[in-house]
Design a protein around this motif. Structure first.
Motif, PDB file in Angstrom:
ATOM      1  N   ILE A  59     -35.859  18.046  15.983  1.00 25.44           N
ATOM      2  CA  ILE A  59     -34.506  18.364  16.410  1.00 25.44           C
ATOM      3  C   ILE A  59     -34.389  19.748  17.029  1.00 25.44           C
ATOM      4  O   ILE A  59     -33.456  20.005  17.797  1.00 25.44           O
ATOM      5  CB  ILE A  59     -33.503  18.226  15.250  1.00 25.44           C
ATOM      6  CG1 ILE A  59     -33.858  19.148  14.097  1.00 25.44           C
ATOM      7  CG2 ILE A  59     -33.413  16.795  14.778  1.00 25.44           C
ATOM      8  CD1 ILE A  59     -32.848  19.112  12.976  1.00 25.44           C
ATOM      9  N   LEU A  60     -35.359  20.648  16.751  1.00 21.94           N
ATOM     10  CA  LEU A  60     -35.300  21.989  17.312  1.00 21.94           C
ATOM     11  C   LEU A  60     -36.151  22.169  18.558  1.00 21.94           C
ATOM     12  O   LEU A  60     -35.793  22.934  19.450  1.00 21.94           O
ATOM     13  CB  LEU A  60     -35.726  23.016  16.254  1.00 21.94           C
ATOM     14  CG  LEU A  60     -34.853  23.098  15.000  1.00 21.94           C
ATOM     15  CD1 LEU A  60     -35.359  24.210  14.081  1.00 21.94           C
ATOM     16  CD2 LEU A  60     -33.392  23.326  15.350  1.00 21.94           C
ATOM     17  N   ASN A 164     -25.810  17.975  13.208  1.00 23.42           N
ATOM     18  CA  ASN A 164     -25.694  19.430  13.109  1.00 23.42           C
ATOM     19  C   ASN A 164     -26.155  19.934  11.741  1.00 23.42           C
ATOM     20  O   ASN A 164     -26.713  21.033  11.629  1.00 23.42           O
ATOM     21  CB  ASN A 164     -24.254  19.871  13.384  1.00 23.42           C
ATOM     22  CG  ASN A 164     -23.890  19.733  14.849  1.00 23.42           C
ATOM     23  OD1 ASN A 164     -24.744  19.877  15.730  1.00 23.42           O
ATOM     24  ND2 ASN A 164     -22.633  19.439  15.124  1.00 23.42           N
ATOM     25  N   LYS A 167     -29.845  20.132  11.804  1.00 19.84           N
ATOM     26  CA  LYS A 167     -30.262  21.309  12.577  1.00 19.84           C
ATOM     27  C   LYS A 167     -30.175  22.574  11.736  1.00 19.84           C
ATOM     28  O   LYS A 167     -31.096  23.391  11.732  1.00 19.84           O
ATOM     29  CB  LYS A 167     -29.385  21.434  13.827  1.00 19.84           C
ATOM     30  CG  LYS A 167     -29.838  22.509  14.797  1.00 19.84           C
ATOM     31  CD  LYS A 167     -29.009  22.467  16.079  1.00 19.84           C
ATOM     32  CE  LYS A 167     -29.489  23.515  17.072  1.00 19.84           C
ATOM     33  NZ  LYS A 167     -28.695  23.465  18.336  1.00 19.84           N
ATOM     34  N   GLN A 168     -29.100  22.714  10.979  1.00 23.45           N
ATOM     35  CA  GLN A 168     -28.927  23.903  10.144  1.00 23.45           C
ATOM     36  C   GLN A 168     -30.032  24.023   9.097  1.00 23.45           C
ATOM     37  O   GLN A 168     -30.611  25.100   8.915  1.00 23.45           O
ATOM     38  CB  GLN A 168     -27.571  23.862   9.439  1.00 23.45           C
ATOM     39  CG  GLN A 168     -26.378  24.090  10.336  1.00 23.45           C
ATOM     40  CD  GLN A 168     -25.093  24.082   9.525  1.00 23.45           C
ATOM     41  OE1 GLN A 168     -24.852  24.967   8.700  1.00 23.45           O
ATOM     42  NE2 GLN A 168     -24.259  23.078   9.740  1.00 23.45           N
ATOM     43  N   SER A 170     -32.971  22.666   9.053  1.00 24.13           N
ATOM     44  CA  SER A 170     -34.279  22.866   9.668  1.00 24.13           C
ATOM     45  C   SER A 170     -34.468  24.324  10.064  1.00 24.13           C
ATOM     46  O   SER A 170     -35.522  24.920   9.820  1.00 24.13           O
ATOM     47  CB  SER A 170     -34.434  21.957  10.887  1.00 24.13           C
ATOM     48  OG  SER A 170     -35.721  22.083  11.455  1.00 24.13           O
ATOM     49  N   ILE A 171     -33.435  24.914  10.660  1.00 22.51           N
ATOM     50  CA  ILE A 171     -33.510  26.323  11.055  1.00 22.51           C
ATOM     51  C   ILE A 171     -33.709  27.208   9.831  1.00 22.51           C
ATOM     52  O   ILE A 171     -34.569  28.094   9.808  1.00 22.51           O
ATOM     53  CB  ILE A 171     -32.229  26.742  11.807  1.00 22.51           C
ATOM     54  CG1 ILE A 171     -32.164  26.058  13.182  1.00 22.51           C
ATOM     55  CG2 ILE A 171     -32.172  28.263  11.970  1.00 22.51           C
ATOM     56  CD1 ILE A 171     -30.838  26.249  13.903  1.00 22.51           C
ATOM     57  N   ASP A 212     -28.945  13.093  21.826  1.00 23.01           N
ATOM     58  CA  ASP A 212     -29.540  14.075  20.924  1.00 23.01           C
ATOM     59  C   ASP A 212     -31.061  14.029  21.053  1.00 23.01           C
ATOM     60  O   ASP A 212     -31.613  13.033  21.540  1.00 23.01           O
ATOM     61  CB  ASP A 212     -29.158  13.768  19.467  1.00 23.01           C
ATOM     62  CG  ASP A 212     -27.682  14.004  19.179  1.00 23.01           C
ATOM     63  OD1 ASP A 212     -27.205  15.118  19.443  1.00 23.01           O
ATOM     64  OD2 ASP A 212     -27.021  13.075  18.690  1.00 23.01           O
TER      65      ASP A 212
END
Length: 394
Positions: A59-60, A164, A167-168, A170-171, A212
């Motif tokens: 996803i990143l 989303n 994503k958060q 994973s980051i 996406d």
């Protein structure tokens, strides 16, 4: 091969939590170590090769497949589901069981059973765990420290997946996450699926993939007895696989039920068997592993994907039978974690339980480090790596 696990493999989640298992020790179970990322493996089979331009889409970012050689990739977990998903899942299961006059099935989530959660409600209701960024980040950091390099999330829109949120976490955790796309099973389909044509469903899937950074098609399922609408969706998924070359992973309801038909339908749509994982086949308990072998012979991968719990005792001998028959390069391990009772905070094995609980049992039964490396590190990359036909949008 013995039909029961050796005594030294009878370990519980708590045994591994209390053992202080380090990342190096966990990776040692795969025949890995500090040099794993740079040293080719030559003792078992062939080192995977990938077409020029092949990537694994997280996803990143898009990653070359060789960036995921430093740990295990879990091909089927859940990191984001709607809070009402499991209650709806259980209600659909109970309704199906009642219609059959009781008994097992209902898409059974056995095999990776987690410790029972307390029946007493908390004094202050906590946020749903898959909506708690800090909690899930901590769970993923722990999994990374226990040897997990990448996790494939099996959710998509009709399961309430929040892109989303993925994503958060994973980051914040530093764990690469591959997001899936598609439609789950009949009880969860959007109402319009019933009247949509196969062509319409293909376009709906491709729209998800374009919207996406999607890295797989899954979890795609049939609910016990496969329905005509599910057949339509499977054919559409097969066509979407041909169009995108994304790997596919599935859900079978009654253990192994419709597994062969799922593969038939996906192939009819144009999907390649070596891009397909037929899920939950490990829950089909058969010492002769006849269906399992047939799926492998046809070129597909099979999922032992509810691992790290009580069901392991019946599944380890089947895994060993398949390894001894020469099908190690068709096996995929994961845990299908979906409930709060399974996470570390609540006393469960956590997202790394396949690696920290199940893999040691398979090793104790006689699997070599090289074979386990192939299953946990190489096989997922074979399914996930593809050459994109469109540029990544974001």
């Amino acid at each position: 091969m013995k039909n029961s696990e050796p005594k030294n493999s009878e370990m519980k989640h708590s045994d591994f939590r209390n053992s202080g298992l380090t990342r190096r020790e966990a990776m040692g179970l795969l025949g890995a170590g500090a040099a794993l990322a740079v040293a080719p493996r030559i003792a078992f089979g062939a080192e995977p090769t990938f077409p020029k331009g092949a990537i694994i889409r997280t996803i990143l970012k898009d990653m070359p497949p060789d960036q995921l050689t430093g740990g295990a990739t879990l091909f089927h977990e859940h990191l984001s589901l709607a809070p009402d998903f499991l209650p709806k899942w259980m209600a659909a299961s109970r309704a199906m069981n009642a219609g059959r006059g009781g008994g097992g099935g209902g898409g059974g989530r056995g095999g990776g059973a987690a410790p029972a959660a307390s029946s007493a409600p908390p004094a202050t209701p906590a946020p749903f765990f898959m909506q708690d960024v800090d909690l899930m980040t901590a769970e993923l950091v722990t999994a990374k420290n226990e040897g997990v390099a990448c996790i494939v999330d099996g959710g998509h829109p009709d399961m309430g997946r929040d892109f989303n949120f993925l994503k958060q976490i994973s980051i914040k955790s530093g764990v690469p996450i591959v997001a899936g796309a598609g439609f789950y099973t009949q009880p969860f389909y959007p109402e319009e699926i019933a009247t949509m044509s196969e062509d319409d469903i293909v376009q709906a899937i491709l729209k998800q993939v374009d919207a996406d950074p999607i890295g797989a098609l899954g979890e795609i399922g049939s609910w016990d007895e496969i329905t005509d609408t599910e057949r339509k969706v499977f054919r559409a998924i097969g066509r979407a696989q041909k169009e995108t070359d994304l790997g596919v992973f599935t859900h079978t309801g009654i253990p192994g039920k419709s597994a062969m038909e799922q593969l038939d339908l996906l192939e009819k749509g144009g999907a390649k068997p070596n891009r397909i994982v037929i899920g939950h086949v490990g829950n089909l308990v058969d010492p002769k592993v006849e269906v399992h072998k047939e799926l492998c012979k046809r070129g597909a991968f099979i999922g032992f994907d509810r691992q790290g719990g009580a069901g392991d005792a019946r599944q380890v001998p089947m895994v060993m039978a398949l390894i001894e028959a020469g099908y190690a390069d068709h096996l995929m391990f994961s845990s299908d974690l979906a409930s709060a009772a399974q996470i570390k905070k609540n006393g469960g094995g956590g997202y790394a339980q396949t690696l920290t609980v199940f893999v040691p049992k398979v090793k104790a039964a006689g699997a070599t480090d090289e074979v386990l490396h192939s299953i946990m590190v190489d096989n997922p990359r074979r399914v996930l790596a593809f050459v994109p036909k469109k540029a990544r949008k974001r």
